[in-house]
Each structure stands twice: as structure tokens, then as C-alpha cells.
Design a protein around this motif. Sequence first.
Motif, PDB file in Angstrom:
ATOM      1  N   TRP A  16       0.711  -1.341   0.069  1.00 49.81           N
ATOM      2  CA  TRP A  16       0.044  -0.061  -0.080  1.00 49.81           C
ATOM      3  C   TRP A  16       0.667   1.470  -0.008  1.00 49.81           C
ATOM      4  N   ILE A  17       2.200   1.054   0.137  1.00 53.38           N
ATOM      5  CA  ILE A  17       3.056   2.326   0.080  1.00 53.38           C
ATOM      6  C   ILE A  17       3.925   2.407  -1.051  1.00 53.38           C
ATOM      7  N   ARG A  18       3.795   1.635  -1.875  1.00 57.11           N
ATOM      8  CA  ARG A  18       4.782   1.638  -2.931  1.00 57.11           C
ATOM      9  C   ARG A  18       4.443   2.670  -3.936  1.00 57.11           C
ATOM     10  N   GLY A  19       3.355   3.368  -3.725  1.00 62.05           N
ATOM     11  CA  GLY A  19       3.014   4.662  -4.713  1.00 62.05           C
ATOM     12  C   GLY A  19       3.795   5.837  -4.012  1.00 62.05           C
ATOM     13  N   ALA A  20       4.706   5.640  -2.988  1.00 54.48           N
ATOM     14  CA  ALA A  20       5.139   6.748  -2.221  1.00 54.48           C
ATOM     15  C   ALA A  20       6.518   6.889  -2.961  1.00 54.48           C
ATOM     16  N   ARG A  21       7.237   7.903  -3.179  1.00 56.75           N
ATOM     17  CA  ARG A  21       8.445   7.822  -4.277  1.00 56.75           C
ATOM     18  C   ARG A  21       9.545   7.447  -3.642  1.00 56.75           C
ATOM     19  N   GLU A  22       9.691   7.471  -2.177  1.00 52.25           N
ATOM     20  CA  GLU A  22      10.653   6.676  -1.637  1.00 52.25           C
ATOM     21  C   GLU A  22      10.625   5.231  -1.596  1.00 52.25           C
ATOM     22  N   PHE A  23       9.504   4.593  -2.373  1.00 52.59           N
ATOM     23  CA  PHE A  23       9.350   3.207  -2.505  1.00 52.59           C
ATOM     24  C   PHE A  23       9.199   2.665  -3.776  1.00 52.59           C
ATOM     25  N   TRP A  24       9.297   3.721  -4.785  1.00 48.92           N
ATOM     26  CA  TRP A  24       9.352   3.192  -6.351  1.00 48.92           C
ATOM     27  C   TRP A  24      10.287   2.189  -6.481  1.00 48.92           C
ATOM     28  N   ASP A  25       9.807   1.584  -7.487  1.00 57.17           N
ATOM     29  CA  ASP A  25      10.750   0.383  -8.251  1.00 57.17           C
ATOM     30  C   ASP A  25      11.381  -0.530  -7.348  1.00 57.17           C
ATOM     31  N   GLY A  26      10.616  -0.782  -6.061  1.00 61.22           N
ATOM     32  CA  GLY A  26      11.094  -1.850  -5.109  1.00 61.22           C
ATOM     33  C   GLY A  26      11.927  -1.221  -4.068  1.00 61.22           C
ATOM     34  N   ALA A  27      12.461   0.226  -4.088  1.00 64.42           N
ATOM     35  CA  ALA A  27      13.399   0.695  -3.062  1.00 64.42           C
ATOM     36  C   ALA A  27      12.785   0.294  -1.683  1.00 64.42           C
ATOM     37  N   ARG A  28      13.604   0.152  -0.574  1.00 61.06           N
ATOM     38  CA  ARG A  28      13.310   0.152   0.801  1.00 61.06           C
ATOM     39  C   ARG A  28      14.282   0.978   1.693  1.00 61.06           C
ATOM     40  N   PRO A  29      13.730   2.052   1.890  1.00 59.75           N
ATOM     41  CA  PRO A  29      14.981   2.772   2.915  1.00 59.75           C
ATOM     42  C   PRO A  29      14.827   2.059   4.152  1.00 59.75           C
ATOM     43  N   GLU A  30      16.095   2.047   4.926  1.00 60.48           N
ATOM     44  CA  GLU A  30      16.176   1.423   6.171  1.00 60.48           C
ATOM     45  C   GLU A  30      15.164   1.826   7.357  1.00 60.48           C
ATOM     46  N   LYS A  31      14.909   3.354   7.061  1.00 58.26           N
ATOM     47  CA  LYS A  31      13.744   3.682   8.329  1.00 58.26           C
ATOM     48  C   LYS A  31      12.569   4.253   7.526  1.00 58.26           C
ATOM     49  N   LEU A  32      11.472   4.205   8.226  1.00 59.46           N
ATOM     50  CA  LEU A  32      10.171   4.805   7.527  1.00 59.46           C
ATOM     51  C   LEU A  32      10.272   6.085   7.302  1.00 59.46           C
ATOM     52  N   PRO A  33      10.108   6.833   6.028  1.00 53.23           N
ATOM     53  CA  PRO A  33      10.355   8.271   6.020  1.00 53.23           C
ATOM     54  C   PRO A  33       9.150   9.039   6.483  1.00 53.23           C
ATOM     55  N   PHE A  34       7.854   8.482   6.818  1.00 54.66           N
ATOM     56  CA  PHE A  34       6.682   9.117   6.918  1.00 54.66           C
ATOM     57  C   PHE A  34       5.763   8.158   7.886  1.00 54.66           C
ATOM     58  N   TYR A  35       4.568   8.686   8.163  1.00 52.20           N
ATOM     59  CA  TYR A  35       3.716   8.064   9.122  1.00 52.20           C
ATOM     60  C   TYR A  35       2.866   6.976   8.024  1.00 52.20           C
ATOM     61  N   VAL A  36       2.546   5.807   8.911  1.00 52.33           N
ATOM     62  CA  VAL A  36       1.515   4.777   8.402  1.00 52.33           C
ATOM     63  C   VAL A  36       0.656   4.384   9.391  1.00 52.33           C
ATOM     64  N   LEU A  37      -0.749   4.657   8.654  1.00 51.69           N
ATOM     65  CA  LEU A  37      -1.834   4.061   9.536  1.00 51.69           C
ATOM     66  C   LEU A  37      -2.144   2.548   9.062  1.00 51.69           C
ATOM     67  N   TYR A  38      -2.040   1.324   9.847  1.00 55.54           N
ATOM     68  CA  TYR A  38      -2.316   0.193   9.220  1.00 55.54           C
ATOM     69  C   TYR A  38      -3.229  -0.751  10.052  1.00 55.54           C
ATOM     70  N   ASN A  39      -4.190  -1.043   9.308  1.00 53.46           N
ATOM     71  CA  ASN A  39      -5.224  -1.844   9.809  1.00 53.46           C
ATOM     72  C   ASN A  39      -4.995  -3.445   9.755  1.00 53.46           C
ATOM     73  N   ASP A  40      -4.502  -3.836  10.858  1.00 50.33           N
ATOM     74  CA  ASP A  40      -3.813  -5.366  10.789  1.00 50.33           C
ATOM     75  C   ASP A  40      -4.862  -6.481  10.622  1.00 50.33           C
ATOM     76  N   SER A  41      -6.378  -6.049  10.874  1.00 45.75           N
ATOM     77  CA  SER A  41      -7.360  -7.112  10.455  1.00 45.75           C
ATOM     78  C   SER A  41      -7.561  -7.267   9.263  1.00 45.75           C
ATOM     79  N   THR A  42      -7.406  -6.203   8.723  1.00 44.48           N
ATOM     80  CA  THR A  42      -7.527  -6.153   6.993  1.00 44.48           C
ATOM     81  C   THR A  42      -6.220  -6.060   6.290  1.00 44.48           C
ATOM     82  N   GLN A  43      -5.227  -5.950   6.809  1.00 37.41           N
ATOM     83  CA  GLN A  43      -3.770  -5.793   6.268  1.00 37.41           C
ATOM     84  C   GLN A  43      -3.798  -4.644   5.380  1.00 37.41           C
ATOM     85  N   GLU A  44      -4.555  -3.518   5.541  1.00 37.51           N
ATOM     86  CA  GLU A  44      -4.371  -2.414   4.727  1.00 37.51           C
ATOM     87  C   GLU A  44      -4.014  -1.054   5.267  1.00 37.51           C
ATOM     88  N   ALA A  45      -3.166  -0.389   4.520  1.00 42.37           N
ATOM     89  CA  ALA A  45      -2.463   0.667   5.100  1.00 42.37           C
ATOM     90  C   ALA A  45      -2.722   2.208   4.463  1.00 42.37           C
TER      91      ALA A  45
END
Length: 226
Positions: free
Chosen positions: A190-219
Motif C-alpha cells: 500500500w505504500i509503494r506509490g510513495a516516491r521513496e518506495f518506487w521500483d522496489g526501493a526500501r529505505p532502512e527507516k520509514l520516512p513518513f507516518y503509516v496507519l495500518y489496519n492489521d485485521s484487513t492488512q490495509e495501510a
Amino acid sequence: MKEIWKKAADNQKGDTLSGARKAGGRNKWFLASVLAGILVLLWGAVWYWSRQGLGTETEGGEGALDLFARMPDIFYFSSGAGGWATELYLEDEGSFSGLFHSWESGEKYPGGTFYLCEFRGRFSAPEQKGEFLCSLRLESLEYDTPGKVEIEDRTRYITAGPLGLEDVEEMLVFLPGYPTEDLPEAVFDWIRGAREFWDGARPEKLPFYVLYNDSTQEAFYSETQQ
């Protein structure tokens, strides 16, 4: 914090001066030194307990009571594919409003079909779970009954549900700085649309806030820290 300090100092000052009258004839400079020492001890105690989560500070430096004020105003929920998205507008005290919108083409309706949901609700006060992790509970959520249909100018409009906020029990808040290696794998869908995660990139630390619904696995994600 200052009010707690002042109140404690006033109480202690009254006790100290009362004792001084009974003793009679104590040196005023000695009393001032004693009072200053007491204030230092009180300040240290207040600071210590606040760092233990009993005050407004949390382990990660985020104030639990003002976390909403620190968070960005807008969060997005979208797969990055298709013409749909949910936008959540967060207020400082934990209330929110938002809009889900989707569109699809069709021969019967040249203007296409729009699925829409305007909603509003409120989150509970944040609960600290870790250095860069809090949790929220959904206290209220209001929106129009899904399935209502209107047709205007050869375009169809259908009310829908608040996609991404349905079946919410607990919403986890991952703060900037949270190690991405510890994020649930579903978050990345759900966060791959953010520019920091384009093309499969994964920075070591999260650069922004994320709200995650664990019961539906949506963010939802914020794209920016502030």
C-alpha cells in the motif's frame, strides 16, 4: 509541566515556612537554599515519571497527547493501480473526515460510473506500543448507506463504503524512523506509490507516518513527515 512544578513548589514553600515559624529565627538564606534543593528534586521527579510514559512524553520523543497535532493532515489509501483512492483528513484532536472515490467506464453511461463515500469519525487517544509505534481505536465512523444510485447527465453515481476503514478494530501508527525491516509485509503493498518506495526501493527507516489496519492488512500513508 510548569503548572505541576509551580503547584508542588507552592505547597512545599508553605510547609517549609510553617516549619520555620515554629522553629523561629532560622536564617533566610538557609531557607532559600533548602527550597531551591526541593524544587530541583521535584523537577527531577516530574521529568523522570514523564519519561516513563506517565506524562506527555513517550519513548520515541512523540507526545502521546499531541501526536495528532504532530501528524500530517492528509493520509492516502490506494493500490497505485486503477482509478480509486481513499483520502483521510486528520484533525489535531483525533477527529477526521474523508472521501473514497472510484470510477469505471461503460457503454450504458458515457460519463462512466462513480462510486463515492464521504465519511467522518474519530480515533481514540493514542496508546504507546514502542519507540516508533502507537495504536488507535476507532471510536466512531459515519457515512451514507452504500448502494444508493443517482443518474445525472448520462453519468451514474453510487454510494459506497469507506474503503480502508471498514472492519477496523485497531489501527497501528508507524512513526517516521520505524525500521522498515520490522514492518508487516502487507504494508509495502500500500505504500509503494510513495516516491521513496518506487521500483522496489526500501529505505532502512520509514520516512513518513503509516496507519495500518492489521485485521484487513490495509495501510494509509502520509507521504510526508509533517
